[in-house]
Each structure stands twice: as structure tokens, then as C-alpha cells.
Scaffold this motif. Structure first.
Motif, PDB file in Angstrom:
ATOM      1  N   THR A 276     -10.870  31.373   2.849  1.00 42.89           N
ATOM      2  CA  THR A 276      -9.381  32.193   3.018  1.00 42.89           C
ATOM      3  C   THR A 276      -8.797  31.689   4.528  1.00 42.89           C
ATOM      4  O   THR A 276      -8.036  32.469   5.608  1.00 42.89           O
ATOM      5  CB  THR A 276      -9.299  33.468   2.250  1.00 42.89           C
ATOM      6  OG1 THR A 276     -10.875  33.895   4.062  1.00 42.89           O
ATOM      7  CG2 THR A 276      -9.756  33.909   1.097  1.00 42.89           C
ATOM      8  N   LEU A 277     -10.174  31.020   5.226  1.00 41.13           N
ATOM      9  CA  LEU A 277      -9.642  31.267   7.141  1.00 41.13           C
ATOM     10  C   LEU A 277      -8.561  29.384   7.254  1.00 41.13           C
ATOM     11  O   LEU A 277      -8.673  29.700   6.554  1.00 41.13           O
ATOM     12  CB  LEU A 277     -11.048  30.590   7.779  1.00 41.13           C
ATOM     13  CG  LEU A 277     -12.244  32.366   7.716  1.00 41.13           C
ATOM     14  CD1 LEU A 277     -13.527  31.807   8.722  1.00 41.13           C
ATOM     15  CD2 LEU A 277     -11.687  33.128   8.228  1.00 41.13           C
TER      16      LEU A 277
ATOM     17  N   ALA B 112     -15.151  33.605  15.057  1.00 39.31           N
ATOM     18  CA  ALA B 112     -14.491  33.281  16.501  1.00 39.31           C
ATOM     19  C   ALA B 112     -13.173  32.845  15.871  1.00 39.31           C
ATOM     20  O   ALA B 112     -12.747  31.463  16.403  1.00 39.31           O
ATOM     21  CB  ALA B 112     -15.041  32.886  17.580  1.00 39.31           C
ATOM     22  N   PRO B 113     -11.997  33.742  15.616  1.00 32.76           N
ATOM     23  CA  PRO B 113     -10.698  33.072  15.896  1.00 32.76           C
ATOM     24  C   PRO B 113      -9.966  32.697  16.591  1.00 32.76           C
ATOM     25  O   PRO B 113      -9.478  31.986  16.819  1.00 32.76           O
ATOM     26  CB  PRO B 113      -9.611  34.464  15.300  1.00 32.76           C
ATOM     27  CG  PRO B 113     -10.751  35.529  15.781  1.00 32.76           C
ATOM     28  CD  PRO B 113     -11.930  35.388  15.870  1.00 32.76           C
ATOM     29  N   GLU B 114     -10.700  33.750  18.233  1.00 30.29           N
ATOM     30  CA  GLU B 114      -9.787  33.135  19.577  1.00 30.29           C
ATOM     31  C   GLU B 114     -10.319  31.274  19.706  1.00 30.29           C
ATOM     32  O   GLU B 114     -10.166  30.753  20.201  1.00 30.29           O
ATOM     33  CB  GLU B 114     -10.581  33.619  20.555  1.00 30.29           C
ATOM     34  CG  GLU B 114     -10.075  34.936  21.624  1.00 30.29           C
ATOM     35  CD  GLU B 114     -10.759  36.324  20.398  1.00 30.29           C
ATOM     36  OE1 GLU B 114     -11.176  37.254  20.101  1.00 30.29           O
ATOM     37  OE2 GLU B 114     -12.000  35.510  19.482  1.00 30.29           O
TER      38      GLU B 114
ATOM     39  N   GLU C 172     -14.571  37.204  20.211  1.00 29.10           N
ATOM     40  CA  GLU C 172     -14.864  37.857  19.002  1.00 29.10           C
ATOM     41  C   GLU C 172     -15.322  37.693  18.281  1.00 29.10           C
ATOM     42  O   GLU C 172     -15.152  35.995  17.751  1.00 29.10           O
ATOM     43  CB  GLU C 172     -13.479  39.053  18.764  1.00 29.10           C
ATOM     44  CG  GLU C 172     -13.110  40.323  20.176  1.00 29.10           C
ATOM     45  CD  GLU C 172     -12.209  40.670  19.047  1.00 29.10           C
ATOM     46  OE1 GLU C 172     -11.742  40.375  18.227  1.00 29.10           O
ATOM     47  OE2 GLU C 172     -11.266  42.118  19.698  1.00 29.10           O
ATOM     48  N   LEU C 173     -16.882  38.426  17.772  1.00 29.90           N
ATOM     49  CA  LEU C 173     -17.559  37.152  16.664  1.00 29.90           C
ATOM     50  C   LEU C 173     -17.714  37.909  15.451  1.00 29.90           C
ATOM     51  O   LEU C 173     -18.081  39.289  15.778  1.00 29.90           O
ATOM     52  CB  LEU C 173     -18.915  37.033  17.319  1.00 29.90           C
ATOM     53  CG  LEU C 173     -18.911  35.673  17.868  1.00 29.90           C
ATOM     54  CD1 LEU C 173     -20.586  35.533  18.541  1.00 29.90           C
ATOM     55  CD2 LEU C 173     -18.623  34.902  17.318  1.00 29.90           C
ATOM     56  N   HIS C 174     -16.264  38.127  14.701  1.00 31.83           N
ATOM     57  CA  HIS C 174     -16.330  39.281  13.938  1.00 31.83           C
ATOM     58  C   HIS C 174     -17.839  38.089  11.893  1.00 31.83           C
ATOM     59  O   HIS C 174     -17.791  37.095  11.842  1.00 31.83           O
ATOM     60  CB  HIS C 174     -15.098  38.786  12.831  1.00 31.83           C
ATOM     61  CG  HIS C 174     -13.817  39.266  13.936  1.00 31.83           C
ATOM     62  ND1 HIS C 174     -13.210  40.053  13.213  1.00 31.83           N
ATOM     63  CD2 HIS C 174     -13.976  38.316  14.922  1.00 31.83           C
ATOM     64  CE1 HIS C 174     -12.498  40.055  14.270  1.00 31.83           C
ATOM     65  NE2 HIS C 174     -12.621  38.927  15.342  1.00 31.83           N
ATOM     66  N   VAL C 175     -18.668  39.402  12.611  1.00 31.57           N
ATOM     67  CA  VAL C 175     -19.706  39.672  11.399  1.00 31.57           C
ATOM     68  C   VAL C 175     -18.784  39.796   9.562  1.00 31.57           C
ATOM     69  O   VAL C 175     -18.319  40.472   8.506  1.00 31.57           O
ATOM     70  CB  VAL C 175     -20.254  40.487  11.276  1.00 31.57           C
ATOM     71  CG1 VAL C 175     -21.721  40.041  10.060  1.00 31.57           C
ATOM     72  CG2 VAL C 175     -21.320  40.374  12.879  1.00 31.57           C
ATOM     73  N   LEU C 176     -19.359  37.982   8.875  1.00 29.77           N
ATOM     74  CA  LEU C 176     -18.277  37.866   7.401  1.00 29.77           C
ATOM     75  C   LEU C 176     -19.240  38.363   6.666  1.00 29.77           C
ATOM     76  O   LEU C 176     -20.817  37.008   6.679  1.00 29.77           O
ATOM     77  CB  LEU C 176     -18.312  37.050   7.419  1.00 29.77           C
ATOM     78  CG  LEU C 176     -16.933  36.245   7.952  1.00 29.77           C
ATOM     79  CD1 LEU C 176     -15.960  35.550   7.794  1.00 29.77           C
ATOM     80  CD2 LEU C 176     -15.513  37.742   8.146  1.00 29.77           C
ATOM     81  N   HIS C 177     -20.305  38.693   5.738  1.00 28.83           N
ATOM     82  CA  HIS C 177     -21.408  38.941   5.125  1.00 28.83           C
ATOM     83  C   HIS C 177     -21.365  38.226   4.038  1.00 28.83           C
ATOM     84  O   HIS C 177     -20.151  38.108   2.729  1.00 28.83           O
ATOM     85  CB  HIS C 177     -21.499  40.809   4.367  1.00 28.83           C
ATOM     86  CG  HIS C 177     -23.088  40.622   3.361  1.00 28.83           C
ATOM     87  ND1 HIS C 177     -22.832  41.257   2.078  1.00 28.83           N
ATOM     88  CD2 HIS C 177     -23.905  40.125   3.679  1.00 28.83           C
ATOM     89  CE1 HIS C 177     -24.199  40.909   2.061  1.00 28.83           C
ATOM     90  NE2 HIS C 177     -25.299  40.280   2.273  1.00 28.83           N
TER      91      HIS C 177
ATOM     92  N   ALA D 223     -10.996  29.050  17.285  1.00 26.96           N
ATOM     93  CA  ALA D 223     -10.849  28.498  15.898  1.00 26.96           C
ATOM     94  C   ALA D 223     -12.165  27.604  14.968  1.00 26.96           C
ATOM     95  O   ALA D 223     -12.146  27.207  14.678  1.00 26.96           O
ATOM     96  CB  ALA D 223     -10.072  27.989  15.272  1.00 26.96           C
ATOM     97  N   THR D 224     -13.217  29.144  14.866  1.00 32.69           N
ATOM     98  CA  THR D 224     -14.740  28.376  14.985  1.00 32.69           C
ATOM     99  C   THR D 224     -14.934  29.479  14.506  1.00 32.69           C
ATOM    100  O   THR D 224     -14.501  30.402  13.887  1.00 32.69           O
ATOM    101  CB  THR D 224     -15.422  28.345  15.890  1.00 32.69           C
ATOM    102  OG1 THR D 224     -14.640  26.962  16.768  1.00 32.69           O
ATOM    103  CG2 THR D 224     -16.862  27.755  15.581  1.00 32.69           C
ATOM    104  N   VAL D 225     -15.942  29.409  12.810  1.00 30.65           N
ATOM    105  CA  VAL D 225     -17.074  30.028  12.023  1.00 30.65           C
ATOM    106  C   VAL D 225     -18.270  28.857  12.304  1.00 30.65           C
ATOM    107  O   VAL D 225     -18.144  28.332  12.168  1.00 30.65           O
ATOM    108  CB  VAL D 225     -16.373  30.040  10.906  1.00 30.65           C
ATOM    109  CG1 VAL D 225     -16.059  28.834  10.130  1.00 30.65           C
ATOM    110  CG2 VAL D 225     -17.125  31.225  10.222  1.00 30.65           C
ATOM    111  N   PHE D 226     -19.360  30.118  12.448  1.00 38.81           N
ATOM    112  CA  PHE D 226     -20.249  29.529  12.650  1.00 38.81           C
ATOM    113  C   PHE D 226     -21.636  30.159  11.464  1.00 38.81           C
ATOM    114  O   PHE D 226     -21.642  31.250  10.818  1.00 38.81           O
ATOM    115  CB  PHE D 226     -21.018  30.451  13.582  1.00 38.81           C
ATOM    116  CG  PHE D 226     -20.672  30.479  14.667  1.00 38.81           C
ATOM    117  CD1 PHE D 226     -20.848  28.865  15.822  1.00 38.81           C
ATOM    118  CD2 PHE D 226     -20.006  30.921  15.638  1.00 38.81           C
ATOM    119  CE1 PHE D 226     -20.368  28.629  16.983  1.00 38.81           C
ATOM    120  CE2 PHE D 226     -19.729  30.798  16.828  1.00 38.81           C
ATOM    121  CZ  PHE D 226     -19.574  29.704  17.237  1.00 38.81           C
TER     122      PHE D 226
END
Length: 218
Positions: A186-187, A146-148, A128-133, A150-153
Motif C-alpha cells: 500500500t506504500l 521513512a516517507p521523506e 521520521e521512521l514509522h514503525v509498521l508491525h 521514499a524508503t522502507v526498511f
């Protein structure tokens, strides 16, 4: 870089390549190296930021189904190869509508296929890729969490050592600081930050430096 080898059939993974080209805005042009991220498994993927070299990106995707090209923002070095990759792969281009004016500077007469919305969730290969504006570097900048994995692009919102640049048109330093403080720091601290340029970092490594960035920015 060569694509990662999956540890098991259909294992989710992140592939990475670096492409080279130019970035142009406000009358200037600069040579840049961009990170292109490919997220999914050995069946289906998303490309995050189709920068510069469509053939290299298509080669890294290989025979996997390309579900879409996600643009973290509309600066031309992050979107210049997107239409060609999309045409060749039969995949949509996704961009937050607040960056439409930047897209039109590079691709007049073309339109992204679909808007990205804050809170939207895109899925490839079970990831899952959660879109954060995260506006600031540009009005429509987004990050993909991508919580699974443990990454944020982070695109050009957060780098190793601080926020993305805010000295050009359509950017705002106070806005990018708010985005980083409220949406990224906050991640979980062990979240890997995979950036639009340069080396990766972690949320835990960057969070203690927020006050320093604010002081430096002013």
C-alpha cells in the motif's frame, strides 16, 4: 561500503554496511551476510539491525549521537551485536515484544531497553521512521517507513523477489503475505525497499508478483 557524503550540512542520509556472521535456529546454523542501515544526519542517527560486527557499526556511526538500535526482528543474526553497540554508545535497544523469546535465545539474561509499537514514530536528523508491525517471518517483525526518504526498511519481511522465509519456528506464510499486502504494498510504488539481506528493490517492482508468491507458497 563507505558512508554516503551529505549533499548539504546536516542533510538526512542513509548509510549502509554489510556484515558477515551466522544465523542459527531450530538446530541449524548458516553463514549469512546482513545489511546494516544507519539513518539520520551528521549529528544523530538510528542503527537498524546491529548485525555481527559491533566495531564496524560503531565506526560507521562515528562521532554522531546514536539514538537507538532498532531491531526489525529477533533472529540472532539481526541482534547479535546489539548489546555491545548499545553499551559502547550508551543507546537503547528497541524490539517488538512479540519477539522477546527469540531475543532470549541469543541474549539470555539481557533485555531490550524498550518495546517497539505499531504506529510509533521515531525521528533522527529530521527523518521520521514509522514503525509498521509486519508479522510472519517472526511474530514481532517490523518494517520502518521513512516517507521523506521514499524508503522502507523491510528487515526480512520483503526481499527482491518475494517474502522472507517462513519455514522455521514462529513463522507463518499466510501471516507474512497478509503483512506484505496490507502494510507494504500500500506504500507508494517508487518506495525503495531496503532489505535485511541482499539487494534493494521497490514496492512497484514487487507488487505485481503477489499472486505468484501466494501460488508458490502453497
Amino acid at each position: 561500503m563507505a558512508p554516503a557524503t551529505p549533499s548539504a550540512p546536516h542533510a538526512a542520509r542513509i548509510d549502509h554496511l554489510v556484515t558477515s556472521g551466522t544465523f542459527s535456529l531450530d538446530g541449524g546454523t548458516w553463514d549469512v551476510d546482513n545489511n546494516v542501515w544507519i539513518v539520520g544526519d551528521d549529528r544523530e542517527v538510528y542503527v537498524i539491525d546491529a548485525a555481527h560486527d559491533a566495531e564496524a557499526i560503531l565506526g560507521a556511526v562515528g562521532d554522531r549521537r546514536l539514538l537507538g538500535i532498532i531491531c526489525t526482528h529477533g533472529h540472532d543474526d539481526h541482534i547479535d551485536a546489539a548489546p555491545r553497540v548499545a553499551e559502547r554508545a550508551g543507546a537503547p535497544v528497541l524490539l517488538h515484544p512479540d519477539d522477546d523469546m527469540l531475543w532470549r535465545m541469543r541474549h539470555p539474561g539481557l533485555r531490550p531497553d524498550a518495546p517497539l509499537a505499531d504506529g510509533e514514530v521515531l525521528t533522527a536528523g529530521g527523518v521520521e521512521l514509522h514503525v509498521l508491525h509486519t508479522p510472519g517471518h517472526s511474530p514481532g517483525a517490523v518494517c520502518l517507513y521513512a516517507p521523506e526518504l521514499a524508503t522502507v526498511f523491510s528487515g526480512d519481511t520483503l526481499f527482491q523477489g518475494g517474502p522472507g522465509a517462513t519455514g522455521r519456528s514462529y513463522s507463518s506464510f499466510p501471516t507474512i503475505i497478509d503483512s506484505i499486502r496490507e502494510r507494504l504494498l500500500t506504500l507508494p510504488p517508487d518506495t525503495v525497499v531496503r532489505t535485511g539481506h541482499g539487494d534493494s528493490t521497490t514496492i512497484g517492482a514487487e507488487a505485481p508478483n503477489l499472486d505468484e508468491w501466494i501460488a508458490r507458497g502453497h
